[in-house]
Design an enzyme around this catalytic site. Structure first.
Site, PDB file in Angstrom:
ATOM      1  CD  GLU A  12      -3.325   0.417   1.911  1.00  0.00           C
ATOM      2  OE1 GLU A  12      -4.277   1.180   2.011  1.00  0.00           O
ATOM      3  OE2 GLU A  12      -3.256  -0.668   2.524  1.00  0.00           O
ATOM      4  CD  GLU A  39      -4.707  -0.400   8.995  1.00  0.00           C
ATOM      5  OE1 GLU A  39      -5.374  -0.036   8.010  1.00  0.00           O
ATOM      6  OE2 GLU A  39      -3.945  -1.391   8.979  1.00  0.00           O
TER       7      GLU A  39
END
Length: 898
Positions: free
Chosen positions: A480, A756
């Site tokens: 990502e 996260e």
């Protein structure tokens, strides 16, 4: 007598020198002595040096700008002004590639004048015609895409006065002259929306050249431009080619000039870098090294001709932000023996960069280094959360003497490495982890009497460092590493406290405006690696697209730069108009939204307090907030018509919110922490309903046992909303909560960066699902803003942004006995350091020159406040539990009884 007189004169001279105002930190376009400026009218800034007493203000300044022949190109004379930031050049038009010197002298309000302070700047290549070089690429590419190398030998027969190398690439490059690396930057030319603009770097290479034979070379990696990038294994987002554009502009002592640029006389080959991808890592085969390939004596007879390409040059821009550099080095701490029998090294810190190591072995020995952020519950090396990213570097030995390796054209996010194939015993001293990130100046420090909170601040800082790799990425390890807009906007104000992110975000926001869709919606990631200018329904998510308005406004608050508002205003307005167009009767309840991403909810919740917040309710709140920011920006820019238009729209948006989501008694339909937080923070409710909404918010927190339940959009504002409406005690309880979900829970589980997910590692040691579980995100680190602005109390005044006017208003709580915060503003360092001892509250404050401040000292009842041992209560104003004292620059020591 003569000795006494001489001593008196010396002491008097020293006292005068101390009293004289001085200047420091001269910047051109926010950078010290930049080598490539393409602003036609660059702006100058400086600071007054502290230490010249209290209440020092600049009353006048004088600037002179001269060219390299010492001719004056701008000398407007003395200006009676206290402005010391963003003074715009208004002299003779500046010339491409030319170096200029600027000087500034100031006068203060005590009748003192400074000496002249001096800095330099060099203009970039301002027009397409200034580029004499041609784009070149390899004639053919080998299978596996080894990194191509390009070289050219040339001779200089005269004495060189100066030489500047201008370099860019399709891909990422490293350049060399006469065997020496050019510059200390990495991952250049950086990541932009390449189809619209490509950065180039400029380097002073005068000292790398020599009279006689020279050689220049560069090697390329695929990088963001054509490499495997995005989510999964997508590649070639911007093009299939790889290419180099480089020229060296030489000025000789006799005034003549010469350009050495890429063209059809260059040659190409490959070497030891056999493979290099951002996600996948690199392969270095030392047996294939072409030693000395960038030196003049190298035999390139076997190298082949390059291909000359007609790629555009009108997209080239000078680098305006700080480049990526090698920063901290971490020693290997311990060797772990895993249950699977693997050899693992722990560096003790989750970081972003790569590992450099030494090794001795035979030719052909292959060492494989894999990277991971955590070990699993059983103590084994864990990489499932990397998804399709391999994050593996392979090194093949040449053999013989000890060799030193590090990867090329890639980076990893990791704390642990697994080593396979290493010959002999692994020695900790032979391994070093090197952190890389954009070279932004550190501006803030925050520490308390609570070690867990100090670790939280450490984690916030390292989350920022690891994810500010030329763009603000969401994570640095998996497949990502994208510029997610939502993550960046929620963290942007916190980011300003930790580091100077002025140019970093200025550059990124320009790419946002370029990639913005025609209807005004904003892609989910910037640069737009998903659609690349071909929208397929993506973008436009509330809280994500609002990066278009929130980030420029936060940069304006922190740095006082109107130009970023002016540059981004069309983009800001387009986004608000997009939301307006997608609304019905000013109610935005259409489209796809991420909502309060990764919020917490209990699976066994049966008491009606589930933490699910309507995505459309959230969208309406951000619709109002962005409209409010647009109104504020229009006021700053003097656009009175837009102020009227969007003030009316704002009232209608808020009314639609109340009609749709709020009962007559003030209950919000999504009875969640995020719903009340956003409604309060963005002033969505009528004033008479705000106190009860704040109580509902505090009660909700208490119902969850002083735990938060917010996700990406609610968390940044939760503590602020509680404090603003009188529930700072609840905010402190949230901050200090150490069981899941909370800010301190990951720290109990060993985190060295922000996670996260609140539950990245479960209390029993098992790991959350690997599909989306990064251990180095920064979004939840947005609590740092509250720690600086509320706990330490450092903020800018709304009518004197950029800390020209400063507020110091600390909040006591959390059983803290001490809080120390420092922040480097555009004018100098601000300090707010408070402690509670022996029934007294002590506050030490530092205010930089050329600013003023209001210091709010917490006061109980009629407790007397002293400064430097003298009472100030009579001159201070009592404001909601504080004594407010207006001060100028200087050091202050306040005290009061608790």
């Amino acid at each position: 007598m003569r000795k006494v007189l001489f001593l008196f004169i010396v002491l008097l001279a020293a006292q005068v020198a101390r009293a004289q105002v001085k200047i420091q930190r001269l910047l051109t376009e926010n950078l010290p002595n930049p080598t490539s400026i393409d602003a036609a009218a660059p702006r100058f800034s400086w600071q007054l040096t502290p230490g010249t007493g209290r209440n020092v203000m600049q009353t006048a300044y004088e600037i002179k700008v001269t060219d390299d022949a010492k001719r004056i190109v701008w000398a407007p004379g003395k200006a009676n002004s206290d402005q010391s930031t963003f003074i715009t050049y208004k002299g003779t038009p500046l010339t491409s590639g030319k170096k200029y010197t600027w000087q500034v002298k100031v006068w203060d309000n005590k009748g003192k004048a400074s000496d002249w302070a001096t800095a330099t700047f060099q203009m970039g290549l301002l027009t397409e015609s200034d580029w004499k070089a041609q784009w070149i690429g390899p004639g053919t590419e080998e299978a596996g895409r080894p990194s191509p190398m390009f070289r050219k030998g040339f001779a200089t027969g005269k004495k060189i006065k100066s030489a500047t190398a201008y370099i860019t690439a399709h891909g990422i490059y490293e350049a060399h002259i006469n065997g020496q690396r050019v510059g200390t930057d990495y991952l250049t030319p950086g990541y932009t929306s390449y189809n619209k603009r490509i950065q180039y770097q400029a380097y002073d290479v005068t000292n790398l050249l020599k009279s006689g034979a020279n050689a220049v070379g560069a090697s390329l990696g695929s990088g963001w431009y054509r490499g495997i990038y995005g989510i999964g294994t997508r590649k070639e987002i911007y093009g299939k080619d790889i290419a180099l554009l480089m020229q060296i502009n030489i000025t000789y002592a006799d005034g003549s000039t010469e350009v050495i640029g890429t063209d059809n006389t260059w040659k190409t080959s490959t070497g030891e870098v056999r493979y290099a991808e951002i996600y996948m890592g690199s392969t270095i085969d030392a047996r294939m090294e072409q030693k000395g390939w960038a030196t003049a004596g190298f035999d390139d007879a076997k190298w082949t001709a390059v291909s000359v390409q007609n790629y555009p040059k009108n997209v080239l821009i000078a680098t305006a932000n700080e480049t990526v550099k090698k920063k901290e080095g971490f020693k290997a701490l311990k060797i772990l023996a895993t249950p699977k029998g693997e050899k693992v090294i722990d560096f003790g810190q989750n970081l972003v960069g790569w590992v450099k190591f030494k090794v001795s072995g035979k030719a052909g020995d292959k060492i494989v280094i894999s990277h991971a952020e955590v070990m699993d519950k059983a103590g084994n090396f864990y990489t499932d959360n990397l998804r399709d990213a391999k994050c593996i570097n392979t090194f093949i030995l040449k053999g013989g003497a000890q060799e030193t390796f590090e990867p090329k054209f890639t980076w990893q996010g990791f704390r642990f490495i697994r080593i396979e194939g290493y010959p002999g015993d692994i020695k900790l001293e032979d391994f070093e982890a090197i952190a890389i990130y954009s070279d932004m100046p550190v501006t803030g420090t925050f520490a308390t009497s609570n070690p867990m909170i100090n670790q939280l601040q450490h984690n916030i800082e390292w989350g920022q460092r690891g994810n500010f790799i030329d763009i603000p990425t969401d994570c640095p390890q998996r497949d990502e590493r994208l510029g997610w807009t939502g993550d960046a906007q929620v963290f942007s104000r916190t980011a300003t406290y930790n580091m100077n992110v002025h140019t970093f975000f200025d550059k990124w926001m320009k790419d946002l405006a370029l990639d913005q869709y025609k209807d005004g919606s904003v892609p989910h990631v910037i640069p737009d690696a998903f659609d690349n200018g071909k929208p397929s329904g993506g973008g436009g998510s509330a809280g994500w697209s609002d990066a278009a308005t929130i980030i420029p406004w936060n940069m304006y608050l922190a740095y006082g730069d109107k130009d970023i508002l002016a540059a981004q205003y069309p983009s800001m307005k387009a986004w608000v108009e997009c939301m307006k167009g997608r609304s019905r009767n000013n109610l935005w309840n259409t489209g796809s939204h991420f909502g309060d991403w990764l919020f917490f909810t209990r699976n066994d919740d049966n008491d009606g307090t589930a933490a699910i917040t309507s995505k459309y309710l959230i969208a309406q709140c951000f619709y109002a907030y962005s409209t409010q920011i647009l109104v504020n920006t229009a006021k700053v820019l003097g656009n009175t018509q837009d102020v009227a238009t969007y003030t009316k729209l704002l009232a209608e948006v808020k009314q639609a919110f109340n009609n749709e989501y709020v009962t007559a008694n003030g209950l919000i339909s999504s009875d969640t922490q995020t719903a009340y937080t956003l409604a309060l923070q963005f002033d969505m409710l009528p004033e008479n309903l705000r106190p009860q909404a704040a109580k509902r918010l505090a009660d909700n927190v208490r119902r969850y046992g002083n735990h938060l339940t917010t996700g990406f959009l609610g968390t940044p504002y939760l503590a602020n909303a509680l404090s603003r409406f009188g529930y700072a005690d609840v905010a402190f309880k949230l901050l200090l909560q150490d069981s899941y979900p909370s800010w301190l829970y990951p720290i109990k589980m060993g985190a060295t960066t922000i996670w996260e997910r609140w539950n990245g590692i479960h209390p029993d040691g098992t790991l959350e699902v690997p599909s989306m579980n990064s251990y180095n995100h920064y979004a939840y680190g947005a609590i740092g803003d509250w720690m600086y602005r509320t706990v330490a109390g450092i903020d800018t005044k709304a009518d004197q942004v950029g800390y020209k006017g400063i507020t110091i208003k600390p909040t006591i709580g959390g059983n803290f006995t001490k809080v120390d915060a420092n922040y480097e503003t555009p004018y100098g360092k601000v300090t707010s350091s408070w402690k509670v001892e022996g029934g007294n509250f002590v506050l030490d404050v530092v205010i930089p020159p050329n600013t003023t401040a209001t210091v709010y000292v917490p006061t109980k009842g009629a407790g007397a406040v002293t400064e430097g041992g003298k009472p100030v209560t009579k001159s201070g104003e009592q404001v909601e539990g504080y004594t407010a004292v207006n001060v100028g620059s200087g050091n202050y020591h306040f005290s009061t009884s608790m």
